[in-house]
Write a protein that holds these residues in place. Structure first.
Motif, PDB file in Angstrom:
ATOM      1  N   GLY A 138       0.789  -1.223   0.000  1.00  0.00           N
ATOM      2  CA  GLY A 138       0.000   0.000   0.000  1.00  0.00           C
ATOM      3  C   GLY A 138       0.822   1.274   0.000  1.00  0.00           C
ATOM      4  N   ARG A 139       2.000   1.228   0.579  1.00  0.00           N
ATOM      5  CA  ARG A 139       2.901   2.386   0.596  1.00  0.00           C
ATOM      6  C   ARG A 139       4.216   1.943   1.217  1.00  0.00           C
ATOM      7  N   THR A 140       5.197   2.803   1.161  1.00  0.00           N
ATOM      8  CA  THR A 140       6.459   2.551   1.859  1.00  0.00           C
ATOM      9  C   THR A 140       6.467   3.358   3.153  1.00  0.00           C
ATOM     10  N   PHE A 141       7.371   2.971   4.049  1.00  0.00           N
ATOM     11  CA  PHE A 141       7.404   3.568   5.375  1.00  0.00           C
ATOM     12  C   PHE A 141       8.805   4.024   5.728  1.00  0.00           C
ATOM     13  N   SER A 142       8.901   4.967   6.635  1.00  0.00           N
ATOM     14  CA  SER A 142      10.203   5.433   7.102  1.00  0.00           C
ATOM     15  C   SER A 142      10.752   4.530   8.197  1.00  0.00           C
ATOM     16  N   THR A 143       9.862   3.955   8.966  1.00  0.00           N
ATOM     17  CA  THR A 143      10.256   3.142  10.110  1.00  0.00           C
ATOM     18  C   THR A 143       9.350   1.926  10.194  1.00  0.00           C
ATOM     19  N   MET A 144       9.940   0.780  10.484  1.00  0.00           N
ATOM     20  CA  MET A 144       9.133  -0.404  10.773  1.00  0.00           C
ATOM     21  C   MET A 144       9.661  -1.059  12.033  1.00  0.00           C
ATOM     22  N   ILE A 183      13.568  -0.647  12.807  1.00  0.00           N
ATOM     23  CA  ILE A 183      14.571  -0.384  11.789  1.00  0.00           C
ATOM     24  C   ILE A 183      14.191   0.862  11.024  1.00  0.00           C
ATOM     25  N   ARG A 184      15.185   1.726  10.847  1.00  0.00           N
ATOM     26  CA  ARG A 184      14.991   2.937  10.059  1.00  0.00           C
ATOM     27  C   ARG A 184      15.226   2.564   8.608  1.00  0.00           C
ATOM     28  N   TRP A 185      14.184   2.696   7.795  1.00  0.00           N
ATOM     29  CA  TRP A 185      14.195   2.070   6.478  1.00  0.00           C
ATOM     30  C   TRP A 185      15.296   2.596   5.572  1.00  0.00           C
ATOM     31  N   SER A 186      15.529   3.892   5.567  1.00  0.00           N
ATOM     32  CA  SER A 186      16.439   4.496   4.596  1.00  0.00           C
ATOM     33  C   SER A 186      17.882   4.049   4.773  1.00  0.00           C
ATOM     34  N   VAL A 187      18.333   3.942   6.029  1.00  0.00           N
ATOM     35  CA  VAL A 187      19.750   3.625   6.251  1.00  0.00           C
ATOM     36  C   VAL A 187      19.949   2.289   6.954  1.00  0.00           C
ATOM     37  N   GLY A 188      18.851   1.682   7.391  1.00  0.00           N
ATOM     38  CA  GLY A 188      18.968   0.383   8.028  1.00  0.00           C
ATOM     39  C   GLY A 188      19.390   0.407   9.476  1.00  0.00           C
ATOM     40  N   SER A 189      19.359   1.569  10.104  1.00  0.00           N
ATOM     41  CA  SER A 189      19.704   1.633  11.528  1.00  0.00           C
ATOM     42  C   SER A 189      18.699   0.811  12.324  1.00  0.00           C
ATOM     43  N   VAL A 219      15.999  -8.122  24.448  1.00  0.00           N
ATOM     44  CA  VAL A 219      16.229  -8.985  23.282  1.00  0.00           C
ATOM     45  C   VAL A 219      17.578  -8.716  22.614  1.00  0.00           C
ATOM     46  N   LYS A 220      18.311  -7.740  23.078  1.00  0.00           N
ATOM     47  CA  LYS A 220      19.615  -7.415  22.481  1.00  0.00           C
ATOM     48  C   LYS A 220      20.524  -8.627  22.506  1.00  0.00           C
ATOM     49  N   GLY A 221      21.171  -8.876  21.369  1.00  0.00           N
ATOM     50  CA  GLY A 221      22.084 -10.002  21.271  1.00  0.00           C
ATOM     51  C   GLY A 221      21.404 -11.303  20.899  1.00  0.00           C
ATOM     52  N   ARG A 222      20.083 -11.336  20.955  1.00  0.00           N
ATOM     53  CA  ARG A 222      19.349 -12.567  20.612  1.00  0.00           C
ATOM     54  C   ARG A 222      18.472 -12.380  19.370  1.00  0.00           C
ATOM     55  N   PHE A 223      17.903 -11.200  19.214  1.00  0.00           N
ATOM     56  CA  PHE A 223      17.003 -10.914  18.090  1.00  0.00           C
ATOM     57  C   PHE A 223      17.693  -9.996  17.100  1.00  0.00           C
ATOM     58  N   THR A 224      17.352 -10.154  15.825  1.00  0.00           N
ATOM     59  CA  THR A 224      17.880  -9.288  14.777  1.00  0.00           C
ATOM     60  C   THR A 224      16.747  -8.880  13.846  1.00  0.00           C
ATOM     61  N   ILE A 225      16.606  -7.576  13.662  1.00  0.00           N
ATOM     62  CA  ILE A 225      15.617  -7.063  12.719  1.00  0.00           C
ATOM     63  C   ILE A 225      16.325  -6.717  11.421  1.00  0.00           C
ATOM     64  N   SER A 226      15.680  -7.014  10.305  1.00  0.00           N
ATOM     65  CA  SER A 226      16.264  -6.707   8.999  1.00  0.00           C
ATOM     66  C   SER A 226      15.141  -6.375   8.031  1.00  0.00           C
TER      67      SER A 226
END
Length: 126
Positions: free
Chosen positions: A26-32, A49-55, A62-69
Motif C-alpha cells: 500500500g505504501r512505503t514507510f520510514s520506520t518499521m 529499523i529505520r528504512w532508509s539507512v537500516g539503523s 532482546v539485544k544479542g538474541r534478536f535481529t531485525i532486517s
C-alpha cells in the motif's frame, strides 16, 4: 490500502529459533518495528529499523538474541529470534510509521506507529 501481514510464528522449545516476516503493501514507510504482547501485559517494544539507512534499535531484553532486517525489494521486514526463552512468549505485532525517528525513546513508543498487523503467536516452551 495499507496492509501489514505477519507470518512465521509458532511453538518452539527454549533455546530454539524462529523467524518472523512482515509483508507491507500500500505504501512505503520510514520506520518499521516489532512489538509483542504477553497475556495480561501491555504491548511492548521489541525492535525497529529505520528504512532508509537500516539503523536498528532493540529493547534491552532482546539485544544479542534478536535481529531485525529489511528487504527493500519486497517491502518486508523480518525478525530473527534466537536463544528463545519462555518469557518471549507473546503475540508479536509488526508496525509501520510514516515518520523517521532518531532515538530508541521515539522508536519504542506505540503511538509513533501508524499501522499495525494482526499479530502472530510465538510460544516458547521450557
Amino acid at each position: 490500502q495499507v496492509q501489514l501481514v505477519e507470518s512465521g510464528g509458532g511453538l518452539v522449545q527454549a533455546g530454539g529459533s524462529l523467524r518472523l516476516s512482515c509483508a507491507a503493501s500500500g505504501r512505503t514507510f520510514s520506520t518499521m518495528g516489532w512489538f509483542r504482547q504477553a497475556p495480561g501485559k501491555e504491548r511492548e517494544f521489541v525492535a525497529a529499523i529505520r528504512w532508509s539507512v537500516g539503523s536498528t534499535f532493540y529493547a534491552d531484553s532482546v539485544k544479542g538474541r534478536f535481529t531485525i532486517s529489511r528487504d527493500n525489494a519486497k517491502n518486508a521486514v523480518y525478525l530473527q529470534m534466537n536463544s528463545l526463552k519462555p518469557e518471549d512468549t507473546a503475540v508479536y505485532y509488526c508496525a509501520a510509521a510514516r515518520s523517521t525517528y532518531y532515538s530508541v525513546s521515539d522508536y519504542s513508543r506505540r503511538a509513533a506507529y501508524d499501522y499495525w498487523g494482526q499479530g502472530t503467536q510465538v510460544t516458547v516452551s521450557s
